[in-house]
Design a protein around this motif. Structure first.
Motif, PDB file in Angstrom:
ATOM      1  N   ASN A   1     -28.473  46.658   8.918  1.00 48.23           N
ATOM      2  CA  ASN A   1     -29.559  46.997   7.996  1.00 48.23           C
ATOM      3  C   ASN A   1     -30.417  45.828   7.530  1.00 48.23           C
ATOM      4  OD1 ASN A   1     -29.002  50.024   7.303  1.00 48.23           O
ATOM      5  ND2 ASN A   1     -26.997  49.019   7.176  1.00 48.23           N
ATOM      6  N   VAL A   2     -30.030  44.600   7.869  1.00 50.75           N
ATOM      7  CA  VAL A   2     -30.771  43.433   7.374  1.00 50.75           C
ATOM      8  C   VAL A   2     -31.368  42.667   8.546  1.00 50.75           C
ATOM      9  CG1 VAL A   2     -30.635  41.271   6.089  1.00 50.75           C
ATOM     10  CG2 VAL A   2     -29.293  43.256   5.346  1.00 50.75           C
ATOM     11  N   THR A   3     -32.629  42.348   8.448  1.00 49.04           N
ATOM     12  CA  THR A   3     -33.338  41.576   9.465  1.00 49.04           C
ATOM     13  C   THR A   3     -33.546  40.153   8.968  1.00 49.04           C
ATOM     14  OG1 THR A   3     -34.506  43.562  10.218  1.00 49.04           O
ATOM     15  CG2 THR A   3     -35.455  41.432  10.836  1.00 49.04           C
ATOM     16  N   TYR A   4     -33.325  39.206   9.854  1.00 50.04           N
ATOM     17  CA  TYR A   4     -33.554  37.806   9.484  1.00 50.04           C
ATOM     18  C   TYR A   4     -35.033  37.579   9.189  1.00 50.04           C
ATOM     19  CZ  TYR A   4     -33.657  32.730   9.754  1.00 50.04           C
ATOM     20  OH  TYR A   4     -33.854  31.402   9.486  1.00 50.04           O
ATOM     21  N   ASP A   5     -35.321  36.952   8.070  1.00 58.67           N
ATOM     22  CA  ASP A   5     -36.695  36.738   7.624  1.00 58.67           C
ATOM     23  C   ASP A   5     -37.200  35.383   8.106  1.00 58.67           C
ATOM     24  OD1 ASP A   5     -39.130  36.735   6.379  1.00 58.67           O
ATOM     25  OD2 ASP A   5     -38.334  36.371   4.368  1.00 58.67           O
ATOM     26  N   LYS A   6     -37.927  35.391   9.206  1.00 55.29           N
ATOM     27  CA  LYS A   6     -38.422  34.134   9.758  1.00 55.29           C
ATOM     28  C   LYS A   6     -39.470  33.483   8.860  1.00 55.29           C
ATOM     29  CE  LYS A   6     -37.452  35.194  14.590  1.00 55.29           C
ATOM     30  NZ  LYS A   6     -37.997  35.335  15.962  1.00 55.29           N
ATOM     31  N   LEU A   7     -40.111  34.273   7.999  1.00 52.59           N
ATOM     32  CA  LEU A   7     -41.101  33.719   7.080  1.00 52.59           C
ATOM     33  C   LEU A   7     -40.452  33.082   5.857  1.00 52.59           C
ATOM     34  CD1 LEU A   7     -43.786  36.560   7.186  1.00 52.59           C
ATOM     35  CD2 LEU A   7     -43.748  34.400   8.460  1.00 52.59           C
ATOM     36  N   LYS A   8     -39.160  33.368   5.656  1.00 54.20           N
ATOM     37  CA  LYS A   8     -38.384  32.767   4.570  1.00 54.20           C
ATOM     38  C   LYS A   8     -39.046  32.967   3.208  1.00 54.20           C
ATOM     39  CE  LYS A   8     -36.414  29.236   7.601  1.00 54.20           C
ATOM     40  NZ  LYS A   8     -37.147  29.542   8.829  1.00 54.20           N
ATOM     41  N   LYS A   9     -39.332  34.208   2.881  1.00 52.58           N
ATOM     42  CA  LYS A   9     -39.898  34.520   1.568  1.00 52.58           C
ATOM     43  C   LYS A   9     -38.901  34.166   0.478  1.00 52.58           C
ATOM     44  CE  LYS A   9     -42.300  38.498   3.608  1.00 52.58           C
ATOM     45  NZ  LYS A   9     -41.538  38.521   4.871  1.00 52.58           N
ATOM     46  N   GLU A  10     -39.404  33.920  -0.709  1.00 52.41           N
ATOM     47  CA  GLU A  10     -38.544  33.447  -1.793  1.00 52.41           C
ATOM     48  C   GLU A  10     -37.414  34.420  -2.093  1.00 52.41           C
ATOM     49  OE1 GLU A  10     -39.324  30.818  -5.753  1.00 52.41           O
ATOM     50  OE2 GLU A  10     -40.578  32.581  -5.484  1.00 52.41           O
ATOM     51  N   TYR A  11     -37.711  35.723  -2.102  1.00 51.65           N
ATOM     52  CA  TYR A  11     -36.669  36.689  -2.445  1.00 51.65           C
ATOM     53  C   TYR A  11     -35.634  36.842  -1.327  1.00 51.65           C
ATOM     54  CZ  TYR A  11     -39.846  39.791   0.186  1.00 51.65           C
ATOM     55  OH  TYR A  11     -40.671  40.334   1.137  1.00 51.65           O
ATOM     56  N   SER A  12     -35.941  36.355  -0.117  1.00 53.82           N
ATOM     57  CA  SER A  12     -34.977  36.444   0.977  1.00 53.82           C
ATOM     58  C   SER A  12     -33.795  35.504   0.786  1.00 53.82           C
ATOM     59  CB  SER A  12     -35.666  36.140   2.313  1.00 53.82           C
ATOM     60  OG  SER A  12     -36.600  37.148   2.636  1.00 53.82           O
ATOM     61  N   HIS A  13     -33.918  34.573  -0.150  1.00 55.56           N
ATOM     62  CA  HIS A  13     -32.825  33.655  -0.464  1.00 55.56           C
ATOM     63  C   HIS A  13     -31.876  34.226  -1.518  1.00 55.56           C
ATOM     64  CE1 HIS A  13     -34.564  30.128   1.696  1.00 55.56           C
ATOM     65  NE2 HIS A  13     -35.677  30.802   1.485  1.00 55.56           N
ATOM     66  N   GLU A  14     -32.188  35.427  -2.010  1.00 56.37           N
ATOM     67  CA  GLU A  14     -31.373  36.054  -3.052  1.00 56.37           C
ATOM     68  C   GLU A  14     -30.945  37.447  -2.586  1.00 56.37           C
ATOM     69  OE1 GLU A  14     -30.588  34.148  -5.516  1.00 56.37           O
ATOM     70  OE2 GLU A  14     -32.063  32.576  -5.083  1.00 56.37           O
ATOM     71  N   ILE A  15     -30.027  38.087  -3.322  1.00 51.98           N
ATOM     72  CA  ILE A  15     -29.516  39.391  -2.909  1.00 51.98           C
ATOM     73  C   ILE A  15     -30.601  40.453  -2.891  1.00 51.98           C
ATOM     74  CG2 ILE A  15     -27.188  38.863  -3.718  1.00 51.98           C
ATOM     75  CD1 ILE A  15     -27.703  40.734  -6.107  1.00 51.98           C
ATOM     76  N   ILE A  16     -31.674  40.256  -3.629  1.00 54.03           N
ATOM     77  CA  ILE A  16     -32.740  41.253  -3.670  1.00 54.03           C
ATOM     78  C   ILE A  16     -33.437  41.378  -2.320  1.00 54.03           C
ATOM     79  CG2 ILE A  16     -34.570  39.681  -4.463  1.00 54.03           C
ATOM     80  CD1 ILE A  16     -35.495  41.991  -6.323  1.00 54.03           C
ATOM     81  N   GLY A  17     -33.367  40.337  -1.487  1.00 57.99           N
ATOM     82  CA  GLY A  17     -33.936  40.420  -0.147  1.00 57.99           C
ATOM     83  C   GLY A  17     -33.160  41.390   0.737  1.00 57.99           C
TER      84      GLY A  17
END
Length: 355
Positions: free
Chosen positions: A124-140
């Motif tokens: 269910n989770v896709t790696y975020d190549k853009l590395k948005k700020e929320y992707s570093h937290e559980i909300i991502g």
């Protein structure tokens, strides 16, 4: 404090006071609060440790501080991702999401719970190549279905906390000499009293959602196994000495004889199902690999199939997918070398920029 506040338990008295002040202030979402005065580097370390022990503090990402020359405390100013009204809504949403996700796994064994968490993220989770700020937290991962290593490791810990599993977050540094650009995070878990490494980010990047195929190359590894393609941890971790809990060994998909692997490959080829296995018959040298691939080619030909092979060389895991023999009757000549973590050499941790 929770029993598995691992990093808190590593601190001295003064550091614990600072840690506790940060935890209390961030939990209360205060705009500022007093923290015992320590060096800037140590304050940054402690802020990082609080958030590794408590991934539910996903809304606190950076900080500034000020102090007077003779003061024993600093005035600590956390930077929050959202304004207070939105923060409340996001906190409630994440709490409800964790509760809902944990419920189906509550009666499972420790190992089954970890498989459940692992498979949820890989599916269910896709790696975020853009590395948005929320992707570093559980909300991502939990809110938008995207994440990087930091967000994924924190999500694993948050779910483990809900399911009463001992779990911590591990952190290693970059290594420019090896081409490793950024820091990386994964988890250490405890199963039946023993500690193991679990890197869901790496497995997520190797898993193929279009097949679908979930990989377990980094599921319950010992120190020696994880050390093959992970840098040493920055902070001390519990020794992970048991090398027998590896997923493929437990599922009898770890082979020491070439003919055994080839025979099993033919069985999967008949069913047209992807075949993932681990080689533990000594070092997987190029010579051994060529022998292994030749045997697999022969066994697959016997059932009218050919195999495309990809290889996670550090962990000696091979993935085979099958098709009918083409008109030329040729197989893929060389295996595709897989790069775990979406081809990235470790992600950049958003909070490391504040250190």
């Amino acid at each position: 404090m929770k029993i598995n506040d691992y990093y808190y338990n590593q601190l001295n008295k003064e550091e614990r006071q600072a840690y506790h002040a940060m935890l209390q202030g961030l939990s209360s979402q205060d705009s500022s609060f007093a923290v015992p005065r320590l060096s800037p580097v140590r304050l940054s370390d402690l802020f990082f440790m609080v958030r590794m022990d408590h991934p539910e503090l996903f809304y606190a990402v950076q900080f500034t501080y000020r102090y007077y020359d003779n003061a024993s405390n600093v005035e600590f100013f956390p930077a929050y991702l959202f304004d207070k009204k939105k923060r409340k809504g996001h906190i409630q949403a994440m709490d409800a999401r964790l509760t809902k996700l944990a419920r189906p796994a509550e009666t499972l064994s420790e190992r089954e719970k970890l498989i459940y968490i692992h498979d949820f993220i890989c599916s269910n989770v896709t790696y975020d190549k853009l590395k948005k700020e929320y992707s570093h937290e559980i909300i991502g991962p939990l809110g938008t279905g995207v994440g990087v290593c930091e967000g994924i490791a924190k999500t694993v810990k948050a779910l483990c906390d809900r399911l009463d599993l001992w779990c911590i977050i591990a952190l290693c540094d970059n290594n420019p000499q090896k081409g490793i650009k950024y820091r990386h995070m994964w988890n250490v878990v405890k199963v039946e009293g023993k500690y193991y490494h679990l890197d869901v980010t790496f497995d997520n990047s190797l898993s193929k959602k279009d097949l679908p195929l979930i990989r377990y190359d980094y599921f319950l590894l010992c120190d020696q196994q994880i050390g093959r393609d992970h840098e040493p941890p920055i902070y001390p971790l519990p020794p992970c000495t048991d090398g027998n809990a590896f997923f493929y060994m437990q599922k009898k998909l770890s082979f020491t004889k070439i003919e055994e692997a080839a025979k099993r490959a033919a069985q999967y080829a008949k069913k047209q199902k992807p075949f993932v296995f681990h080689w533990r018959g000594g070092y997987l040298t190029k010579e051994v690999l060529q022998e292994l691939l030749a045997a697999i080619e022969g066994s697959c030909r016997a059932v009218g199939k050919q195999a495309a092979v990809s290889l996670n060389w550090p962990q000696a895991v091979l993935c085979l997918t099958f098709s009918d023999i083409d008109t030329a009757g040729k197989l893929q000549q060389e295996p595709l070398l897989e790069q775990a973590n979406e081809g990235e050499l470790y992600e950049e941790l958003a909070s490391s920029e504040t250190e």
